[in-house]
Design an enzyme around this catalytic site. Structure first.
Site, PDB file in Angstrom:
ATOM      1  N   LYS A  14      37.645  46.887  32.124  1.00  0.00           N
ATOM      2  CA  LYS A  14      38.623  45.801  32.273  1.00  0.00           C
ATOM      3  C   LYS A  14      37.900  44.475  32.498  1.00  0.00           C
ATOM      4  O   LYS A  14      36.689  44.427  32.701  1.00  0.00           O
ATOM      5  CB  LYS A  14      39.555  46.080  33.458  1.00  0.00           C
ATOM      6  CG  LYS A  14      38.816  46.243  34.788  1.00  0.00           C
ATOM      7  CD  LYS A  14      39.759  46.587  35.922  1.00  0.00           C
ATOM      8  CE  LYS A  14      38.980  46.794  37.224  1.00  0.00           C
ATOM      9  NZ  LYS A  14      39.870  47.121  38.358  1.00  0.00           N
ATOM     10  N   GLY A  15      38.671  43.399  32.468  1.00  0.00           N
ATOM     11  CA  GLY A  15      38.164  42.088  32.831  1.00  0.00           C
ATOM     12  C   GLY A  15      36.976  41.612  32.030  1.00  0.00           C
ATOM     13  O   GLY A  15      36.896  41.788  30.809  1.00  0.00           O
ATOM     14  N   ARG A  36      33.988  54.137  36.479  1.00  0.00           N
ATOM     15  CA  ARG A  36      34.219  55.290  37.358  1.00  0.00           C
ATOM     16  C   ARG A  36      35.487  56.050  37.005  1.00  0.00           C
ATOM     17  O   ARG A  36      35.491  57.272  36.936  1.00  0.00           O
ATOM     18  CB  ARG A  36      34.333  54.821  38.821  1.00  0.00           C
ATOM     19  CG  ARG A  36      33.078  54.272  39.433  1.00  0.00           C
ATOM     20  CD  ARG A  36      33.336  53.847  40.867  1.00  0.00           C
ATOM     21  NE  ARG A  36      34.368  52.817  40.958  1.00  0.00           N
ATOM     22  CZ  ARG A  36      34.863  52.341  42.094  1.00  0.00           C
ATOM     23  NH1 ARG A  36      34.444  52.836  43.253  1.00  0.00           N
ATOM     24  NH2 ARG A  36      35.772  51.391  42.092  1.00  0.00           N
ATOM     25  N   SER A 142      26.916  35.286  40.387  1.00  0.00           N
ATOM     26  CA  SER A 142      27.945  34.277  40.600  1.00  0.00           C
ATOM     27  C   SER A 142      27.301  33.053  41.223  1.00  0.00           C
ATOM     28  O   SER A 142      26.359  33.158  42.012  1.00  0.00           O
ATOM     29  CB  SER A 142      29.037  34.805  41.536  1.00  0.00           C
ATOM     30  OG  SER A 142      29.922  33.758  41.908  1.00  0.00           O
ATOM     31  N   TYR A 173      30.532  38.926  50.024  1.00  0.00           N
ATOM     32  CA  TYR A 173      30.385  38.797  48.576  1.00  0.00           C
ATOM     33  C   TYR A 173      29.317  37.775  48.188  1.00  0.00           C
ATOM     34  O   TYR A 173      28.403  38.077  47.404  1.00  0.00           O
ATOM     35  CB  TYR A 173      31.718  38.412  47.948  1.00  0.00           C
ATOM     36  CG  TYR A 173      31.653  38.261  46.442  1.00  0.00           C
ATOM     37  CD1 TYR A 173      31.519  39.374  45.618  1.00  0.00           C
ATOM     38  CD2 TYR A 173      31.721  37.000  45.846  1.00  0.00           C
ATOM     39  CE1 TYR A 173      31.447  39.236  44.234  1.00  0.00           C
ATOM     40  CE2 TYR A 173      31.655  36.854  44.473  1.00  0.00           C
ATOM     41  CZ  TYR A 173      31.514  37.970  43.671  1.00  0.00           C
ATOM     42  OH  TYR A 173      31.439  37.829  42.310  1.00  0.00           O
ATOM     43  N   LYS A 177      25.484  38.327  46.194  1.00  0.00           N
ATOM     44  CA  LYS A 177      25.042  37.743  44.930  1.00  0.00           C
ATOM     45  C   LYS A 177      23.718  36.995  45.106  1.00  0.00           C
ATOM     46  O   LYS A 177      22.883  36.972  44.198  1.00  0.00           O
ATOM     47  CB  LYS A 177      26.123  36.831  44.364  1.00  0.00           C
ATOM     48  CG  LYS A 177      27.379  37.573  43.916  1.00  0.00           C
ATOM     49  CD  LYS A 177      27.069  38.644  42.860  1.00  0.00           C
ATOM     50  CE  LYS A 177      28.319  39.311  42.332  1.00  0.00           C
ATOM     51  NZ  LYS A 177      28.034  40.345  41.294  1.00  0.00           N
ATOM     52  N   THR A 208      40.596  37.382  37.023  1.00  0.00           N
ATOM     53  CA  THR A 208      40.504  38.837  36.953  1.00  0.00           C
ATOM     54  C   THR A 208      41.106  39.424  38.214  1.00  0.00           C
ATOM     55  O   THR A 208      41.395  38.700  39.176  1.00  0.00           O
ATOM     56  CB  THR A 208      39.033  39.301  36.844  1.00  0.00           C
ATOM     57  OG1 THR A 208      38.356  39.021  38.079  1.00  0.00           O
ATOM     58  CG2 THR A 208      38.311  38.580  35.700  1.00  0.00           C
ATOM     59  N   ASN A 211      39.726  38.618  41.823  1.00  0.00           N
ATOM     60  CA  ASN A 211      40.152  37.476  42.642  1.00  0.00           C
ATOM     61  C   ASN A 211      41.666  37.276  42.620  1.00  0.00           C
ATOM     62  O   ASN A 211      42.147  36.176  42.916  1.00  0.00           O
ATOM     63  CB  ASN A 211      39.444  36.198  42.180  1.00  0.00           C
ATOM     64  CG  ASN A 211      39.653  35.898  40.705  1.00  0.00           C
ATOM     65  OD1 ASN A 211      40.767  35.989  40.203  1.00  0.00           O
ATOM     66  ND2 ASN A 211      38.587  35.540  40.007  1.00  0.00           N
TER      67      ASN A 211
END
Length: 250
Positions: A14-15, A36, A142, A173, A177, A208, A211
């Site tokens: 996805k995304g 997964r 990011s 988060y 990164k 996405t 967020n």
């Protein structure tokens, strides 16, 4: 051994990861859709095939040693090598994470997936990448991991997300990164005498489910930096941190 370029994208169901698979497939590559969740993975594979992309599903949990080892065996049996690895799978753990309030377990979860998971996958796939004529590794990072931009935000006394991509205050988060960027440089140092190019890329603030779809860019736009780094020429950069506009300061 096939002459077709073989790629693996983690978190590709996805995304941004899905759009990276679309973009690599459009180049005529064979793309492994790492994910997964079996149902979501197979749904993505079916959708990509319907769009004419040469893809194959790769059961892959980046936090599990056995799962990653099995994924490496699957790719070896299917193609005998790996040309491009895009480490896209990641988690936020939910944000914001003020450092004075964050649960250490939340930090641990972010690092386990966003950093240790990347190390686990790279090391498992490295023997396959070494068989490639032009191996590339792309770590999806990011700009919130940029210490320069974060410190500039402090200097401006700004604690909100802005046009420079600092994001909300985060003790989980964002530092994960930063950690990933540092690990990327260390891999580049160790692999500097090989033909493997490894770089970190920032997709920008994309809409996405990571967020809550608050981003201002599309996943397709976010995939562009990965496609650029995955197709670097042999004399391209390594150990760098890039976004669409160019180099991101550390």
């Amino acid at each position: 051994m096939s002459e077709q370029t073989i790629a693996l994208v983690t978190g590709a169901n996805k995304g941004i990861g899905y759009e990276i698979a679309v973009g690599l497939g459009a180049l005529g590559w064979s793309v492994g859709v790492g994910a997964r969740d079996e149902e979501r993975r197979e749904a993505a594979v079916e959708k990509l095939r319907a769009a004419g992309v040469d893809v194959f599903g790769v059961p892959l949990d980046v936090t599990d040693d056995a799962s990653v080892a099995a994924a490496a065996r699957l790719i070896e049996e299917r193609a005998g090598r790996l040309d491009v690895l895009v480490n896209n799978a990641g988690v936020t753990g939910g944000m914001p994470h003020e450092p004075t309030k964050v649960d250490p377990a939340t930090v641990r979860t972010a690092v386990e997936t966003n950093v240790i998971g990347v190390i686990r996958v790279i090391n498992a796939m490295l023997p396959l990448l070494r068989r490639s004529a032009s191996p590339r590794i792309v770590n999806m990072s990011s700009s919130v991991g940029s210490l320069t931009r974060q410190s500039e935000s402090v200097a401006r006394r700004s604690d909100s997300a802005d046009e420079r991509g600092t994001g909300p205050i985060s003790a989980a988060y964002a530092p994960s990164k930063t950690f990933l960027n540092a690990v990327t440089v260390q891999y580049a140092r160790e692999l500097r005498d090989t033909n493997i190019l490894i770089n970190a890329g920032c997709p920008g603030f994309c809409a996405t489910d990571l967020n809550g779809f608050r981003g201002v860019r599309t996943p397709e736009q976010g995939a562009a930096i990965a496609l650029r780094l995955a197709t670097l020429p042999d004399d391209g950069p390594t150990g760098g941190f890039f976004e669409d506009a160019g180099v991101v300061p550390w």
